[in-house]
Design an enzyme around this catalytic site. Structure first.
Site, short mmCIF file in Angstrom:
data_model
loop_
_atom_site.label_atom_id
_atom_site.label_comp_id
_atom_site.label_asym_id
_atom_site.label_seq_id
_atom_site.Cartn_x
_atom_site.Cartn_y
_atom_site.Cartn_z
N SER A 122 30.34 52.95 -2.99
CA SER A 122 30.49 52.49 -4.37
C SER A 122 30.55 50.97 -4.41
O SER A 122 31.10 50.34 -3.49
CB SER A 122 31.80 53.06 -4.93
N TYR A 178 41.02 54.07 -4.02
CA TYR A 178 39.69 54.70 -3.99
C TYR A 178 38.68 53.80 -3.28
O TYR A 178 37.96 54.22 -2.37
CB TYR A 178 39.24 55.00 -5.43
N LYS A 206 36.59 54.32 0.43
CA LYS A 206 35.14 54.20 0.63
C LYS A 206 34.84 53.15 1.70
O LYS A 206 33.98 53.34 2.56
CB LYS A 206 34.44 53.83 -0.68
C1 UD1 Z 1 34.90 52.93 -12.49
C2 UD1 Z 1 35.65 52.69 -11.22
C3 UD1 Z 1 34.68 52.65 -10.07
C4 UD1 Z 1 33.84 53.91 -10.03
C5 UD1 Z 1 33.13 54.06 -11.36
C6 UD1 Z 1 32.29 55.30 -11.46
C7 UD1 Z 1 37.56 51.31 -11.98
C8 UD1 Z 1 38.26 50.01 -11.84
N1 UD1 Z 1 36.40 51.43 -11.31
O1 UD1 Z 1 34.08 51.80 -12.69
O2 UD1 Z 1 35.38 52.51 -8.88
O3 UD1 Z 1 32.92 53.84 -8.98
O4 UD1 Z 1 34.10 54.09 -12.40
O5 UD1 Z 1 33.08 56.44 -11.42
O6 UD1 Z 1 38.02 52.21 -12.65
N2 UD1 Z 1 35.73 51.35 -20.80
C9 UD1 Z 1 36.26 51.32 -22.08
N3 UD1 Z 1 36.81 52.47 -22.57
C10 UD1 Z 1 36.84 53.64 -21.88
C11 UD1 Z 1 36.30 53.66 -20.57
C12 UD1 Z 1 35.76 52.50 -20.07
O7 UD1 Z 1 36.24 50.29 -22.74
O8 UD1 Z 1 37.38 54.63 -22.41
C13 UD1 Z 1 35.11 50.13 -20.26
C14 UD1 Z 1 35.77 49.61 -18.99
O9 UD1 Z 1 36.83 48.73 -19.30
C15 UD1 Z 1 34.59 48.91 -18.31
C16 UD1 Z 1 33.39 49.76 -18.73
O10 UD1 Z 1 33.78 50.47 -19.90
O11 UD1 Z 1 34.40 47.63 -18.81
C17 UD1 Z 1 32.96 50.78 -17.68
O12 UD1 Z 1 34.08 51.55 -17.30
P1 UD1 Z 1 33.94 52.85 -16.37
O13 UD1 Z 1 32.86 53.73 -16.90
O14 UD1 Z 1 35.30 53.43 -16.23
O15 UD1 Z 1 33.41 52.28 -15.00
P2 UD1 Z 1 34.01 51.12 -14.07
O16 UD1 Z 1 35.35 50.70 -14.51
O17 UD1 Z 1 32.98 50.06 -13.94
#
Ligand code: UD1
Length: 338
Positions: free
Chosen positions: A126, A150, A154
């Site tokens: 990842s 996590y 990895k």
């Molecule tokens: C997360 C994990 C990463 C993992 C990936 C795929 C973290 C810090 N990282 O990445 O290790 O490989 O998922 O499973 O959690 N967001 C919102 N509202 C929500 C959900 C997300 O605003 O309800 C925003 C987050 O703040 C971020 C973006 O959407 O800016 C993407 O979030 P997300 O899909 O959870 O992925 P990552 O955080 O990049």
């Protein structure tokens, strides 16, 4: 005779889409999965799409004798190791579980491969292994400093694989660092099916669109990004699946260790994702701004050039296709696989 590939975690989100692509490329597929976060029904759907059967076993990779029985029944040309647990919050609370399922399980699998003289492996890593130390766009040489359990689980597997190749260069290993896989197969038959309230952005948006959730909380709108919301490198899961097949072809040809980013090479903000999804589903996505989520970075995306140079791979499906396919999956399967 078709080449036979063992896919660990083949019923999961990435694994199932990769199985479809492997079958389309003419491989036979054998799945081992403990179904802790997936269902056997997924594999029926994979077979339907491919028009061919998938052999599967309910096996926890840490169960050495169960794994040995699978290896005794088949002769594999290579292994795609997609199995693992990936919930960031849960990992912080239950680190041992994460080291058992991600690290210990990998060791058992590698040991079984060694016993059968099988040295071709593609490992699902990842982009989270980069952590805060790297500069965007992330290059594969960037320092690794994951800030979560996590991410460390990895990275530890990556370290094991590096040591393995160092000690025995006849291993053929590719480490794939995924950015943010999203979307679904264009048939609408398989897609992401998280249990409980989705922690990741795309499945959360999908469930707001279908009416299962009232709204999306956007975690932070004061980041130093063009619109203040977090920026990530989203790539279509079928592009990722194609990347696995290319990586497998590579490890069948070349020995040594190859580490690659699989991303599209550009970032999209949360608001851009919401707007693209609204366009794809012709519905309004209710959202509100909420505080930043602990551990989130403002912005990261891949330098994806190496995958293009070495494998001839690049992500070619755009945001509109990603959202259209995710919506097709969600609207045709409002309750996921159940
Ligand atoms: C997360 C994990 C990463 C993992 C990936 C795929 C973290 C810090 N990282 O990445 O290790 O490989 O998922 O499973 O959690 N967001 C919102 N509202 C929500 C959900 C997300 O605003 O309800 C925003 C987050 O703040 C971020 C973006 O959407 O800016 C993407 O979030 P997300 O899909 O959870 O992925 P990552 O955080 O990049």
């Amino acid at each position: 005779m078709r080449q036979k590939i063992l896919v660990s975690g083949g019923a999961g989100y990435i694994g199932s889409h990769t199985c479809v692509e492997l079958l389309a490329a003419g491989y036979d597929v054998v799945v081992v999965d403990n179904f802790s976060n997936s269902k056997p029904a997924v594999l029926d759907r994979v077979s339907r799409i491919a028009g061919r059967d998938v052999t599967w076993y309910e096996v926890d990779l840490r169960d050495k004798s169960a794994l040995a029985r699978v290896f005794a029944q088949h002769t594999f040309s290579g292994v795609l190791h997609c199995a693992g647990v990936k919930a960031i919050d849960e990992a912080q609370r239950f680190p041992l579980k994460y080291y058992q399922h991600n690290l210990e399980a990998s060791l058992t699998l590698i040991e079984a491969m060694t016993q059968h003289g099988l040295r071709r492996l593609v490992f699902s890593s990842s982009a989270t292994v980069y952590g805060e130390a790297a500069r965007v766009p992330y290059r594969e040489e960037a320092p690794l400093a994951p800030n979560t359990v996590y991410g460390r689980s990895k990275m530890m597997v990556e370290n094991v694989l590096q040591d393995l190749v160092q000690a025995d260069p006849s291993w053929h290993i590719a480490i794939l660092r995924y950015f943010n896989p999203v979307g679904a197969h264009s048939s609408g038959l398989i897609g992401e099916d998280p249990s409980g309230i989705p922690g990741n952005l795309m499945p959360h948006i999908c469930q707001v669109a279908i009416g299962k959730l009232d709204e999306l909380a956007i975690f932070g709108h004061d980041y130093p990004t063009p619109d203040g919301t977090g920026v990530r490198d989203y790539l279509h899961v079928m592009d990722l699946a194609e990347g696995h097949v290319k990586a497998l072809e590579y490890v069948c040809r070349e020995s040594g260790l190859l580490t690659l980013n699989l991303g599209n090479g550009r970032g999209y903000s949360v608001l851009e994702m919401v707007r693209a999804f609204e366009h794809a589903c012709s519905r309004k996505i209710n959202y509100r701004y909420a505080p930043r989520r602990a551990g989130d970075l403002a912005s990261y995306y891949a330098d994806a050039r190496r995958a293009n140079e070495v494998l001839g791979w690049r992500a070619h499906r755009d945001l509109s296709e990603i959202c259209t396919d995710a919506w097709r999956w969600q609207s045709q399967n409002p309750e996921g696989y159940s």
